[in-house]
Design a protein around this motif. Structure first.
Motif, PDB file in Angstrom:
ATOM      1  N   ARG A  61      -9.453 -13.201   7.311  1.00 25.37           N
ATOM      2  CA  ARG A  61      -8.324 -12.587   8.017  1.00 25.37           C
ATOM      3  C   ARG A  61      -7.411 -13.643   8.635  1.00 25.37           C
ATOM      4  N   ASN A  97      -3.472 -13.931   8.062  1.00 23.89           N
ATOM      5  CA  ASN A  97      -2.568 -13.954   9.211  1.00 23.89           C
ATOM      6  C   ASN A  97      -1.654 -15.179   9.174  1.00 23.89           C
ATOM      7  N   ILE A 141       1.037 -14.413   6.646  1.00 24.08           N
ATOM      8  CA  ILE A 141       2.019 -13.486   7.215  1.00 24.08           C
ATOM      9  C   ILE A 141       2.967 -14.227   8.150  1.00 24.08           C
ATOM     10  N   ARG A 201       6.434  -9.907  11.987  1.00 26.04           N
ATOM     11  CA  ARG A 201       5.080  -9.875  11.438  1.00 26.04           C
ATOM     12  C   ARG A 201       4.716  -8.475  10.945  1.00 26.04           C
ATOM     13  N   THR A 206       6.508  -7.907   7.689  1.00 24.80           N
ATOM     14  CA  THR A 206       5.880  -8.740   6.657  1.00 24.80           C
ATOM     15  C   THR A 206       4.552  -8.142   6.217  1.00 24.80           C
ATOM     16  N   ARG A 207       3.781  -7.654   7.168  1.00 24.40           N
ATOM     17  CA  ARG A 207       2.511  -7.013   6.820  1.00 24.40           C
ATOM     18  C   ARG A 207       2.762  -5.774   5.962  1.00 24.40           C
ATOM     19  N   PHE A 225       3.433  -6.948   2.523  1.00 20.75           N
ATOM     20  CA  PHE A 225       2.175  -7.346   1.898  1.00 20.75           C
ATOM     21  C   PHE A 225       1.432  -6.134   1.349  1.00 20.75           C
ATOM     22  N   SER A 226       1.406  -5.048   2.109  1.00 18.43           N
ATOM     23  CA  SER A 226       0.704  -3.845   1.672  1.00 18.43           C
ATOM     24  C   SER A 226       1.318  -3.294   0.394  1.00 18.43           C
ATOM     25  N   ASP A 284      -2.821   1.047   5.113  1.00 13.93           N
ATOM     26  CA  ASP A 284      -2.941  -0.265   5.758  1.00 13.93           C
ATOM     27  C   ASP A 284      -2.439  -0.225   7.198  1.00 13.93           C
ATOM     28  N   LEU A 285      -1.206   0.243   7.388  1.00 10.42           N
ATOM     29  CA  LEU A 285      -0.626   0.248   8.724  1.00 10.42           C
ATOM     30  C   LEU A 285      -1.164   1.376   9.582  1.00 10.42           C
ATOM     31  N   ASP A 292      -7.558  -1.423   9.027  1.00 10.05           N
ATOM     32  CA  ASP A 292      -7.551  -2.243  10.239  1.00 10.05           C
ATOM     33  C   ASP A 292      -7.272  -1.313  11.414  1.00 10.05           C
TER      34      ASP A 292
END
Length: 421
Positions: A124, A128, A131, A151, A154-155, A158-159, A393-394, A399
């Motif tokens: 992780r 991170n 990211i 961030r 960006t996350r 990424f997803s 993901d979000l 997470d």
């Protein structure tokens, strides 16, 4: 006398890649060392010249994934000094990597949860760092964003970029890369609230994994699943206890993975002797199947309600997204198990539930094509899966950190991805 065959210099890398592909295809616990050896073309004992055990292969494979992503990102960032061009190069590089290596992308999504805390933290931390490297040029071109927004966006990107690993839909390499790159841009340029809610503290996990020191519990059987349904208001004590057992099993499956949890663990957490559980569920596989049927019913119910209440394709798509966001935030354990443990279902249930999943995705695709008729169905399907992955993901299925107040933002990002990419 025949010339001895030389051992390839990249044998370790070959083994790690084969292991990663098998872990992602069938789950970490569903793969044996001999199968990995067979995929490489060597004997089982020969593997131990390179790795002491299967877990070491998982650690190596997740590290290699992080190294590969970091190398692609570094090359892309070095191609330009302009922040916008940097981001465009990064999105293109990561989209290309995601499509080309979709068979191992599940390490990012799910299989890394089998890492011990030390290695999970390492994995992780690497993500991170990546990211942060992408969020930096985004902060330059969007100075108006609040502190945590670069961030977060960006996350989200990424997803979307990682989504090819979550489905089996056929994709054209060039078209998929273009769509994913555009999806990334749609998310990086999205509006966010001026004041973002602070992330919630991670949910506490047990210090030890259930069953970690004993042999793996019973494998899935071919018995008919017990279909867990919501207990009616006038349900008796037996129905209420059955619901409590199912909820406990779902939580433990999410926290530790199906194979690490035994019936005695579920019984202890439910306040029952393991033998008493069999009055409600004949086996652990029946518990897992019940969880899947529960999730499938709720997704189907959301789809039906959304379509019946919508007057247009646009409204129907919005309602579908909002309903899925509510389900993901409201029942994170259930959604996470639904997404991660399908390889452990009995074959008949797995095939049946995959049909249900495909039908749900088909409805999303139909509505999206209605909203954007310029899209081919195959293109819409890529964007739908990217949107679904973003929500899970979000939304905390991978997470468990976002506060409940994130729901509107996650729904807005998912809709923007499908409408704007």
């Amino acid at each position: 006398m025949p010339t001895p065959t030389k051992r390839p210099k990249n044998r370790k890398a070959q083994i790690a890649l084969a292991a990663a592909e098998l872990f992602c295809a069938r789950g970490y616990h569903g793969v044996g060392v001999d199968e990995i050896a067979g995929a490489v073309g060597i004997t089982g004992p020969a593997i131990y010249r390179h790795f002491p055990n299967k877990y070491a292969m998982l650690v190596h494979a997740t590290r290699e994934l992080t190294v590969t992503i970091r190398a692609a990102t570094d090359r892309a960032l070095a191609e330009s000094t302009d922040p916008r061009e940097k981001l465009d190069h990064v999105l293109d590089a990561l989209a290309t990597l995601s499509v080309e290596q979709r068979r191992v992308g599940g390490l990012y999504q799910w299989e890394n949860r089998y890492l011990e805390p030390e290695h999970r933290a390492e994995f992780r931390a690497g993500l991170n760092t990546l990211i942060g490297r992408i969020a930096e040029p985004l902060s330059v071109i969007r100075p108006e964003l609040p502190p945590r927004a670069p961030r977060l966006l960006t996350r989200a990107a990424f997803s979307a970029l990682a989504s090819p690993a979550t489905h089996r839909a056929p994709i054209s390499r060039s078209r998929a890369v273009d769509l994913l790159r555009r999806a990334g841009w749609a998310l990086l340029t999205a509006d966010v609230p001026a004041a973002l809610p602070a992330p919630a503290a991670p949910a506490p996990r047990d210090a030890t994994r259930p069953g970690a020191t004993r042999p793996t519990d019973a494998q899935p059987t071919t018995d008919s699943p017990t279909d867990a349904r919501p207990a009616p208001e006038d349900a008796g004590p037996r129905d209420a206890r059955r619901e409590a057992v199912l909820a406990t099993a779902i939580r433990l499956f999410h926290q530790h993975g199906y194979h690490a949890v035994g019936m005695e663990d579920i019984g202890k957490a439910s306040g029952l002797h393991a033998s008493s559980l069999y009055r409600y569920f004949p086996s652990k596989a029946d518990l897992l199947a019940a969880a899947y049927h529960r999730a499938a019913e709720q997704v189907t119910s959301n789809t039906t309600a959304s379509l019946e209440a919508a007057a247009t394709d646009e409204e129907g798509l919005r309602r579908l997204v909002e309903g899925f966001v509510d389900l993901t935030f409201g029942q994170r354990d259930l959604v996470a198990v639904y997404l991660a443990e399908n390889n452990n279902l009995p074959d008949r249930d797995r095939h049946e539930l995959r049909k249900i999943q495909r039908l749900q995705v088909d409805e999303w695709v139909r509505l999206l094509v209605g909203v954007r008729p310029e899209l081919a169905a195959s293109e819409a399907r890529i964007l739908v899966h990217a949107s679904l992955n973003l929500v899970t993901d979000l939304g905390g299925a991978t997470d468990p950190s976002p506060p409940d107040s994130f729901r509107p933002l996650v729904a807005a990002l998912a809709l923007r991805l499908m409408r704007q990419a």
